[in-house]
Design a protein around this motif. Structure first.
Motif, PDB file in Angstrom:
ATOM      1  N   ASN A 158       0.852  -1.189   0.000  1.00 24.47           N
ATOM      2  CA  ASN A 158       0.000   0.000   0.000  1.00 24.47           C
ATOM      3  C   ASN A 158       0.889   1.241   0.000  1.00 24.47           C
ATOM      4  O   ASN A 158       1.359   1.683   1.043  1.00 24.47           O
ATOM      5  CB  ASN A 158      -0.922  -0.001   1.217  1.00 24.47           C
ATOM      6  N   ASP A 159       1.131   1.756  -1.197  1.00 26.65           N
ATOM      7  CA  ASP A 159       2.013   2.908  -1.334  1.00 26.65           C
ATOM      8  C   ASP A 159       1.318   4.179  -0.861  1.00 26.65           C
ATOM      9  O   ASP A 159       0.092   4.260  -0.818  1.00 26.65           O
ATOM     10  CB  ASP A 159       2.456   3.057  -2.788  1.00 26.65           C
ATOM     11  N   GLY A 160       2.104   5.181  -0.522  1.00 31.99           N
ATOM     12  CA  GLY A 160       1.583   6.355   0.154  1.00 31.99           C
ATOM     13  C   GLY A 160       0.964   7.395  -0.757  1.00 31.99           C
ATOM     14  O   GLY A 160       1.372   8.572  -0.724  1.00 31.99           O
ATOM     15  N   PHE A 161       0.006   7.012  -1.578  1.00 34.89           N
ATOM     16  CA  PHE A 161      -0.669   7.973  -2.443  1.00 34.89           C
ATOM     17  C   PHE A 161      -1.880   8.565  -1.735  1.00 34.89           C
ATOM     18  O   PHE A 161      -2.684   7.842  -1.141  1.00 34.89           O
ATOM     19  CB  PHE A 161      -1.136   7.310  -3.747  1.00 34.89           C
ATOM     20  N   GLU A 162      -2.030   9.859  -1.825  1.00 35.72           N
ATOM     21  CA  GLU A 162      -3.207  10.510  -1.262  1.00 35.72           C
ATOM     22  C   GLU A 162      -4.366  10.426  -2.258  1.00 35.72           C
ATOM     23  O   GLU A 162      -4.173  10.269  -3.458  1.00 35.72           O
ATOM     24  CB  GLU A 162      -2.897  11.967  -0.928  1.00 35.72           C
ATOM     25  N   ASN A 163      -5.577  10.521  -1.722  1.00 30.54           N
ATOM     26  CA  ASN A 163      -6.784  10.538  -2.563  1.00 30.54           C
ATOM     27  C   ASN A 163      -6.855   9.310  -3.469  1.00 30.54           C
ATOM     28  O   ASN A 163      -7.034   9.410  -4.686  1.00 30.54           O
ATOM     29  CB  ASN A 163      -6.835  11.818  -3.406  1.00 30.54           C
ATOM     30  N   ALA A 164      -6.689   8.130  -2.865  1.00 28.43           N
ATOM     31  CA  ALA A 164      -6.800   6.863  -3.590  1.00 28.43           C
ATOM     32  C   ALA A 164      -7.966   6.073  -2.994  1.00 28.43           C
ATOM     33  O   ALA A 164      -7.756   5.139  -2.218  1.00 28.43           O
ATOM     34  CB  ALA A 164      -5.511   6.070  -3.493  1.00 28.43           C
ATOM     35  N   PRO A 165      -9.195   6.431  -3.356  1.00 30.72           N
ATOM     36  CA  PRO A 165     -10.367   5.831  -2.697  1.00 30.72           C
ATOM     37  C   PRO A 165     -10.502   4.335  -2.926  1.00 30.72           C
ATOM     38  O   PRO A 165     -11.100   3.634  -2.107  1.00 30.72           O
ATOM     39  CB  PRO A 165     -11.543   6.587  -3.311  1.00 30.72           C
ATOM     40  N   LYS A 166      -9.960   3.810  -4.009  1.00 26.50           N
ATOM     41  CA  LYS A 166     -10.037   2.377  -4.279  1.00 26.50           C
ATOM     42  C   LYS A 166      -8.788   1.622  -3.820  1.00 26.50           C
ATOM     43  O   LYS A 166      -8.666   0.432  -4.048  1.00 26.50           O
ATOM     44  CB  LYS A 166     -10.267   2.130  -5.771  1.00 26.50           C
TER      45      LYS A 166
END
Length: 290
Positions: free
Chosen positions: A96-104
């Motif tokens: 789980n990489d640290g991307f913001e705004n990844a609702p899925k």
């Protein structure tokens, strides 16, 4: 597929690693903690089981006498979609990489040497959840959310263009090759509820295998080609696979098309998300919860 949640990681339930013997028709607890761990793989040499816990991976001996960290470098948020290549050289992980705004979800697939090390990115797009290796250890198959839908894809471990294998409305998940490489088994909402399906390796000839009152997930073909084991929720969960539910592990005999219930317990998410057969096909591992 999983979104590894803090709720799951912080669940105070007891986790129990168990081994089921087909010959003896019995389950044997081998290791437990008053903490949350998930998703055992069995190493091709039979020497250890691989689990994930708190974003890291650990090797547990089959008798439960030892537990050792398998280093995954900068990937420190691994979820429960991981597995060892058929040739025993590589490990695929979903981090789980640290991307913001990844609702899925922000999961992406990496590979690394089986002894551990710095992971190499395979899927640039996210979310991508690993579920199976190609029979030649050169490709992986996975569930991914693209263009508004979760479908099944395949890609070379060298990266490149991903190949879409399903395009059904609703969730397709849990793809895994049969050991002869001819079919891919998976679970799908294509019929309106979650059932086990299979298709040819090129994505053609999709056929529904199970059809009952249960919510059926994660078919794992055995090394002999005779069976697959899968998990059934006693109550319909729609397209979700939550933890801490009443579930059973069931064995589908591909010769007779008969289904046998092997064990019932509290579990679901984390119990048997990934391949967990022993190399000889006489045992498989799973996690139950209390």
């Amino acid at each position: 597929m999983t979104n590894l949640s803090l709720q799951a990681q912080n669940n105070p339930a007891k986790s129990i690693l168990e081994i089921y013997s087909l010959d003896e028709e019995k389950r044997t607890p081998v290791y437990s903690e008053d903490a949350h761990f998930e998703a055992p793989n069995w190493s091709p040499d039979g020497k250890y089981l691989l689990i994930n816990q708190n974003g890291l991976l650990y090797k547990v001996s089959p008798d439960g006498s030892s537990k050792d960290l398998l280093p995954t470098g900068s990937a420190e948020n691994c979820n429960n979609d991981h597995g060892i290549s058929p040739d025993g050289r590589l490990l695929a992980i979903s981090n789980n990489d640290g991307f913001e705004n990844a609702p899925k979800g922000s999961s992406r697939i990496y590979i690394l040497p089986i002894e551990g090390g710095e992971p190499i990115l395979v899927t640039k797009k996210y979310p991508s959840y690993w579920h199976g290796w190609g029979p030649k250890s050169d490709k992986v198959i996975y569930t991914a959310h693209r263009d508004g839908n979760f479908d099944i894809y395949r890609i070379s471990i060298d990266g490149g263009v991903e190949e879409q294998l399903t395009a059904d409305e609703g969730l397709d998940d849990g793809p895994e090759y049969a050991h002869d490489g001819r079919h891919i088994y998976y679970n799908s909402m294509r019929s309106g509820k979650m059932e086990i399906w299979r298709m040819l390796a090129d994505g053609s000839n999709k056929e529904q295998i199970t059809d009952d009152q249960y919510s059926n997930w994660f078919a794992h073909p055995d090394p002999t080609g005779r069976y697959f084991v899968y998990i059934s929720y006693h109550e319909d969960q729609g397209d979700k696979h939550p933890g801490m539910k009443a579930v059973s592990l069931r064995l589908y005999d591909l010769t007779s098309n008969k289904i046998k219930t092997l064990a019932s317990f509290t579990g679901g998410q984390g119990s048997i998300n990934v391949p967990s057969w022993s190399p000889d096909g006489k045992h498989f591992a799973f996690v139950s919860y209390e």
